[in-house]
Design an enzyme around this catalytic site. Structure first.
Site, PDB file in Angstrom:
ATOM      1  N   ARG A 122       0.808  -1.063   0.098  1.00 14.33           N
ATOM      2  CA  ARG A 122      -0.089   0.059   0.213  1.00 14.33           C
ATOM      3  C   ARG A 122       0.820   1.130  -0.072  1.00 14.33           C
ATOM      4  O   ARG A 122       1.621   1.736   1.016  1.00 14.33           O
ATOM      5  CB  ARG A 122      -0.823   0.003   1.202  1.00 14.33           C
ATOM      6  N   HIS A 149      -7.184   1.544  -6.758  1.00  7.43           N
ATOM      7  CA  HIS A 149      -7.664   0.758  -5.504  1.00  7.43           C
ATOM      8  C   HIS A 149      -8.310  -0.668  -5.854  1.00  7.43           C
ATOM      9  O   HIS A 149      -9.580  -0.590  -5.765  1.00  7.43           O
ATOM     10  CB  HIS A 149      -8.467   1.484  -4.323  1.00  7.43           C
ATOM     11  N   GLN A 152     -10.535  -2.960  -3.335  1.00  7.48           N
ATOM     12  CA  GLN A 152     -11.535  -2.128  -3.030  1.00  7.48           C
ATOM     13  C   GLN A 152     -12.749  -2.277  -3.811  1.00  7.48           C
ATOM     14  O   GLN A 152     -13.988  -2.817  -3.636  1.00  7.48           O
ATOM     15  CB  GLN A 152     -11.491  -0.601  -2.739  1.00  7.48           C
ATOM     16  N   ASP A 241     -16.897   9.012  -2.316  1.00 13.08           N
ATOM     17  CA  ASP A 241     -15.871   8.926  -1.490  1.00 13.08           C
ATOM     18  C   ASP A 241     -15.272  10.413  -0.972  1.00 13.08           C
ATOM     19  O   ASP A 241     -15.868  11.314  -1.083  1.00 13.08           O
ATOM     20  CB  ASP A 241     -14.565   8.353  -2.237  1.00 13.08           C
ATOM     21  N   CYS A 282     -16.439   3.648   0.061  1.00 21.60           N
ATOM     22  CA  CYS A 282     -15.363   2.714   0.360  1.00 21.60           C
ATOM     23  C   CYS A 282     -14.793   3.029   1.769  1.00 21.60           C
ATOM     24  O   CYS A 282     -14.210   1.984   2.484  1.00 21.60           O
ATOM     25  CB  CYS A 282     -14.165   2.859  -0.580  1.00 21.60           C
ATOM     26  N   ARG A 310     -14.625  -6.769   1.856  1.00 15.45           N
ATOM     27  CA  ARG A 310     -13.272  -6.636   1.683  1.00 15.45           C
ATOM     28  C   ARG A 310     -12.423  -8.135   2.135  1.00 15.45           C
ATOM     29  O   ARG A 310     -11.665  -8.511   1.304  1.00 15.45           O
ATOM     30  CB  ARG A 310     -12.479  -5.500   2.419  1.00 15.45           C
TER      31      ARG A 310
END
Length: 324
Positions: A122, A149, A152, A241, A282, A310
Site C-alpha cells: 500500500r 484501488h 476495493q 468517496d 469505500c 473486503r
C-alpha cells in the site's frame, strides 16, 4: 472444466513460473476477475474454507503486508483473510524498515521473495508498486496507490452483485464527487463487468482522460458530466468517496470543499436515483461532507456489507495469486 483443488477459480491462468500479481483491474482479464468473485462468494457462503473441501488451503504460506499509507480496512481484512485461509502474516511498517532508509524497492522485493509467499503493498506512487512487482518472484497485490484501488473495487462489485444480481450489464452506477483513485478503479470495473458508469465530477477533478479513453476502447459505457442531479437520475447505485485525502494541504482542502459541495450525496440526491438504489462508500466517511448521516445510516446504504466484503474478496484474490 475440472478445478483442482476446489480453490482454483474459473478463468484463472495456468500455473507457471511467473508470479500472479494483482496490480490493477485492467491487467487481469474479465474471466479471471469473474472467477475470483465466484470464489469469494463461495467462501463467504461457506463461512469457512473447510466447507469447500480444504480446511487450511494456505497453510504454510506467509503474506507480507507493507504499508506506506495508513489503513484500517486494508490491514485488518488482509490479515484476517490470510489467517482464516490457514496462512500467516508478517506486518512491515515502511518507516521502521530499510525501505525508509534508502534500500531500493527492487532489493526489498528480491529479499522478501526469499522469505514470504506473497506481498501486499500500500503506497502512494504507482511507480513504486511497479518497481516492487517487477523484481519480486512472488505475487504482489496492490493494496492501494494514488491512482488505483483494485481490491476495493472487487469488494464493491461483489456487494453490487449481491444486491442487484450477478449480471450487471443493465445496471447503472453513478459516481458523485472527486475523480480520485477509487473513481478511476470504478471506470476500469465498468470495462470489466459491463455496467454503465456515470461520472459526476467537477471539471477540475475529472478522472484521467487516458483512463476514460482506455475504458471506452474496451467497450465500457462511461458518461461524464458535472451535474450530479442529472447523472444520478434512475441509477441503481450511487457511490462517493471522501473529498480530502491524507496529506492534502490546508489550501487544497478548502478548494476541494468549494468544488465538491454540490456533489454531496444527501437524501435529495438519492431520491433522484431508482427507488431501490443502493448507496456505497469505500470508507472512511467524512459525515456531513461527501455524505449525510441520513444516507450512510439509511436503509439504502450498503457500506457495511461493502466493508465486510473486503475480507471475502481478498480471500479470493489471495487464493488466486497463490494458486491454492
Amino acid at each position: 472444466m475440472t478445478m483442482t483443488p476446489s480453490f482454483q477459480p474459473a478463468g484463472a491462468p495456468p500455473g507457471g513460473t511467473s508470479p500472479r500479481h494483482f496490480l490493477d483491474l485492467d491487467q487481469v482479464e474479465t474471466g479471471t476477475l469473474t472467477g475470483i468473485l465466484d470464489l469469494s462468494r463461495r467462501l463467504k457462503a461457506a463461512g469457512n474454507a473447510n466447507a469447500l473441501g480444504q480446511a487450511r488451503p494456505l497453510e504454510g504460506r506467509v503474506l507480507a503486508l507493507i504499508f506506506e499509507k495508513n489503513s484500517t480496512r486494508t490491514r485488518v481484512s488482509f490479515e484476517v483473510a490470510m489467517r482464516q485461509l490457514g496462512g500467516d502474516v508478517l506486518m512491515l511498517d515502511a518507516s521502521q524498515s530499510q525501505i525508509d532508509r534508502g534500500e531500493t524497492l527492487a532489493d526489498t522485493a528480491r529479499v522478501l521473495s526469499r522469505y514470504v509467499d506473497a506481498i501486499m503493498f500500500r503506497t502512494k506512487e504507482p511507480e513504486r508498486l511497479a518497481e516492487l512487482a517487477a523484481h519480486a518472484t512472488v505475487p504482489v497485490i496492490n493494496g492501494l496507490t494514488n491512482v488505483a484501488h483494485p481490491c476495493q473495487l472487487m469488494a464493491d462489485v461483489l456487494t453490487l452483485q449481491e444486491r442487484k444480481g450477478s449480471d450487471l450489464s443493465r445496471r447503472v452506477v453513478t459516481w458523485s464527487g472527486d475523480g480520485n483513485n477509487v473513481a478511476t478503479s470504478w471506470v476500469k470495473a465498468a470495462a470489466r463487468f459491463g455496467f454503465e458508469l456515470r461520472l459526476a465530477c467537477p471539471e477540475e477533478l475529472r478522472v484521467d482522460p487516458e483512463v476514460i479513453g482506455w475504458a471506452r476502447t474496451s467497450g465500457a459505457r462511461v458518461v461524464e458530466g458535472v451535474d450530479p442531479e442529472m447523472l444520478v437520475d434512475g441509477a441503481d447505485c450511487v457511490v462517493t468517496d471522501a473529498w480530502v485525502s491524507m496529506g492534502d494541504e490546508e489550501q487544497e482542502v478548502a478548494n476541494r470543499h468549494n468544488l465538491l459541495r454540490r456533489y454531496q450525496v444527501n437524501e435529495a440526491l438519492m431520491a433522484r436515483a431508482a427507488p431501490d438504489a443502493v448507496f456505497m462508500h469505500c470508507l472512511p466517511a467524512h459525515r456531513g461532507e461527501e455524505v449525510t448521516d441520513a444516507v450512510i445510516d439509511g436503509s439504502q446504504s450498503a457500506v457495511w456489507d461493502e466493508a465486510e466484503n473486503r475480507l471475502h474478496a481478498q480471500k479470493g484474490i489471495l487464493a488466486w495469486c497463490l494458486g491454492a
